[in-house]
Design a protein around this motif. Structure first.
Motif, PDB file in Angstrom:
ATOM      1  N   VAL A   1       0.536  -1.226   0.183  1.00 55.99           N
ATOM      2  CA  VAL A   1       0.023  -0.032  -0.037  1.00 55.99           C
ATOM      3  C   VAL A   1       0.816   1.490   0.032  1.00 55.99           C
ATOM      4  O   VAL A   1       1.744   1.309   0.674  1.00 55.99           O
ATOM      5  CB  VAL A   1      -1.033  -0.099   1.115  1.00 55.99           C
ATOM      6  CG1 VAL A   1      -1.471   1.021   1.301  1.00 55.99           C
ATOM      7  CG2 VAL A   1      -1.759  -1.053   1.299  1.00 55.99           C
ATOM      8  N   LEU A   2       0.800   2.184  -1.148  1.00 54.86           N
ATOM      9  CA  LEU A   2       1.446   3.513  -1.221  1.00 54.86           C
ATOM     10  C   LEU A   2       0.714   4.322  -0.965  1.00 54.86           C
ATOM     11  O   LEU A   2      -1.064   4.740  -1.309  1.00 54.86           O
ATOM     12  CB  LEU A   2       2.739   3.015  -2.559  1.00 54.86           C
ATOM     13  CG  LEU A   2       3.760   1.856  -2.294  1.00 54.86           C
ATOM     14  CD1 LEU A   2       4.012   1.769  -3.986  1.00 54.86           C
ATOM     15  CD2 LEU A   2       4.818   2.523  -1.192  1.00 54.86           C
ATOM     16  N   HIS A   3       0.938   5.298  -0.871  1.00 54.82           N
ATOM     17  CA  HIS A   3       0.371   7.194  -0.309  1.00 54.82           C
ATOM     18  C   HIS A   3       1.127   7.975  -1.606  1.00 54.82           C
ATOM     19  O   HIS A   3       2.003   7.628  -1.764  1.00 54.82           O
ATOM     20  CB  HIS A   3       0.168   7.774   0.390  1.00 54.82           C
ATOM     21  CG  HIS A   3       1.759   8.153   1.139  1.00 54.82           C
ATOM     22  ND1 HIS A   3       2.283   6.499   2.235  1.00 54.82           N
ATOM     23  CD2 HIS A   3       2.352   8.969   1.168  1.00 54.82           C
ATOM     24  CE1 HIS A   3       2.938   7.581   2.277  1.00 54.82           C
ATOM     25  NE2 HIS A   3       2.492   8.495   2.281  1.00 54.82           N
ATOM     26  N   ALA A   4       0.013   9.297  -1.594  1.00 51.95           N
ATOM     27  CA  ALA A   4       0.804  10.633  -2.386  1.00 51.95           C
ATOM     28  C   ALA A   4       1.752  11.284  -1.593  1.00 51.95           C
ATOM     29  O   ALA A   4       1.723  11.300  -0.284  1.00 51.95           O
ATOM     30  CB  ALA A   4      -0.700  10.906  -2.670  1.00 51.95           C
ATOM     31  N   PRO A   5       2.371  12.064  -1.938  1.00 49.86           N
ATOM     32  CA  PRO A   5       2.554  12.159  -3.615  1.00 49.86           C
ATOM     33  C   PRO A   5       3.987  10.670  -4.351  1.00 49.86           C
ATOM     34  O   PRO A   5       4.952  10.850  -3.589  1.00 49.86           O
ATOM     35  CB  PRO A   5       3.864  13.322  -3.912  1.00 49.86           C
ATOM     36  CG  PRO A   5       4.244  13.460  -2.766  1.00 49.86           C
ATOM     37  CD  PRO A   5       3.476  12.872  -1.432  1.00 49.86           C
ATOM     38  N   LEU A   6       2.817  10.043  -4.993  1.00 51.22           N
ATOM     39  CA  LEU A   6       3.412   8.968  -6.060  1.00 51.22           C
ATOM     40  C   LEU A   6       3.365   8.960  -7.426  1.00 51.22           C
ATOM     41  O   LEU A   6       1.881   9.256  -7.506  1.00 51.22           O
ATOM     42  CB  LEU A   6       3.305   8.124  -5.422  1.00 51.22           C
ATOM     43  CG  LEU A   6       4.106   6.729  -5.770  1.00 51.22           C
ATOM     44  CD1 LEU A   6       5.920   6.732  -5.893  1.00 51.22           C
ATOM     45  CD2 LEU A   6       3.724   5.830  -5.014  1.00 51.22           C
ATOM     46  N   ASP A   7       4.323   9.545  -8.101  1.00 55.16           N
ATOM     47  CA  ASP A   7       3.923   9.134  -9.741  1.00 55.16           C
ATOM     48  C   ASP A   7       3.054   7.955  -9.601  1.00 55.16           C
ATOM     49  O   ASP A   7       3.903   6.574  -9.705  1.00 55.16           O
ATOM     50  CB  ASP A   7       4.829   9.983 -10.359  1.00 55.16           C
ATOM     51  CG  ASP A   7       5.204  11.030 -11.084  1.00 55.16           C
ATOM     52  OD1 ASP A   7       4.022  11.799 -10.284  1.00 55.16           O
ATOM     53  OD2 ASP A   7       5.938  11.559 -10.961  1.00 55.16           O
ATOM     54  N   VAL A   8       2.033   7.801 -11.217  1.00 58.34           N
ATOM     55  CA  VAL A   8       1.014   5.824 -10.632  1.00 58.34           C
ATOM     56  C   VAL A   8       1.300   7.199 -12.862  1.00 58.34           C
ATOM     57  O   VAL A   8       0.476   7.599 -13.198  1.00 58.34           O
ATOM     58  CB  VAL A   8       0.263   6.010 -10.669  1.00 58.34           C
ATOM     59  CG1 VAL A   8      -0.710   5.693 -11.247  1.00 58.34           C
ATOM     60  CG2 VAL A   8      -0.178   5.291  -9.171  1.00 58.34           C
ATOM     61  N   TYR A   9       2.145   6.040 -13.414  1.00 59.07           N
ATOM     62  CA  TYR A   9       1.882   6.364 -15.046  1.00 59.07           C
ATOM     63  C   TYR A   9       1.146   5.483 -15.232  1.00 59.07           C
ATOM     64  O   TYR A   9       1.664   3.873 -16.026  1.00 59.07           O
ATOM     65  CB  TYR A   9       2.859   5.885 -15.159  1.00 59.07           C
ATOM     66  CG  TYR A   9       3.295   6.372 -17.007  1.00 59.07           C
ATOM     67  CD1 TYR A   9       3.788   7.514 -17.568  1.00 59.07           C
ATOM     68  CD2 TYR A   9       3.421   5.438 -18.023  1.00 59.07           C
ATOM     69  CE1 TYR A   9       4.307   6.954 -19.100  1.00 59.07           C
ATOM     70  CE2 TYR A   9       3.317   5.429 -18.589  1.00 59.07           C
ATOM     71  CZ  TYR A   9       3.582   6.467 -20.546  1.00 59.07           C
ATOM     72  OH  TYR A   9       4.210   6.283 -21.313  1.00 59.07           O
TER      73      TYR A   9
END
Length: 188
Positions: free
Chosen positions: A70-78
């Motif tokens: 499980v991850l959270h913003a800010p993180l780029d999802v292309y």
């Protein structure tokens, strides 16, 4: 160096791609939505409180059962050349860890949670909804802090369908994270 931020934002008719997005300074508060650089200011405290509560429960469950990450913003999802988002919370199942690259997530997470805020609500409910659907996100949660509601959409034959909806009270059960459920009373 690329154009100044003001110039980039002003040139609204230009279609931006991931290459343009990469030119932004690290931490610049933008998402690449429909080929536009959309300013997404810092969320309000209540938004973050809900996000942390939900993520904490999700992490505890996913970690204890070794289901993925499980991850959270800010993180780029292309997702596409003109679509790079920073969802509030994402879940990636253990079998799909290969979409985690050095600088971004490349491809659709299994589950995406967007917590609505005034600056992004339209995109979350319209454009991003369609791109998540097209990209193969299996489960999409739309959390509305004002309405104290959660809508859970599941991908069914390539289309999202509303699977569950709660407001103020009730329990939402994930179809993608095995055994995970959350009570509205614990979030809002």
């Amino acid at each position: 160096m690329g154009m100044a931020l003001q110039e980039m934002a002003a040139a609204t008719d230009k279609v931006y791609t991931y290459a343009d997005y990469q030119q932004l300074p690290e931490g610049a508060p933008y998402q690449l939505i429909g080929g536009k650089l959309v300013l997404t200011p810092s969320p309000a405290p209540y938004h973050q409180i809900i996000s942390v509560k939900l993520e904490f429960q999700m992490i505890a469950h996913v970690t204890s059962k070794d289901l993925g990450i499980v991850l959270h913003a800010p993180l780029d999802v292309y997702l596409e050349e003109t679509e790079t988002y920073q969802p509030d919370i994402i879940f990636i199942s253990r079998g799909r860890m290969d979409i985690i690259k050095e600088d971004k997530i490349e491809g659709a997470p299994d589950l995406v949670v967007e917590i609505l805020s005034p600056s992004t609500a339209y995109y979350d409910l319209r454009h991003k909804y369609r791109v998540y659907e097209r990209s193969g996100v299996k489960e999409y949660w739309v959390v509305d802090p004002l309405e104290k509601s959660i809508e859970l959409f599941i991908l069914d034959e390539g289309k999202f369908k509303l699977d569950q909806e709660i407001q103020v009270r009730g329990i939402i059960r994930s179809r993608v994270i095995e055994g995970f459920a959350v009570d509205a009373a614990d979030l809002f």
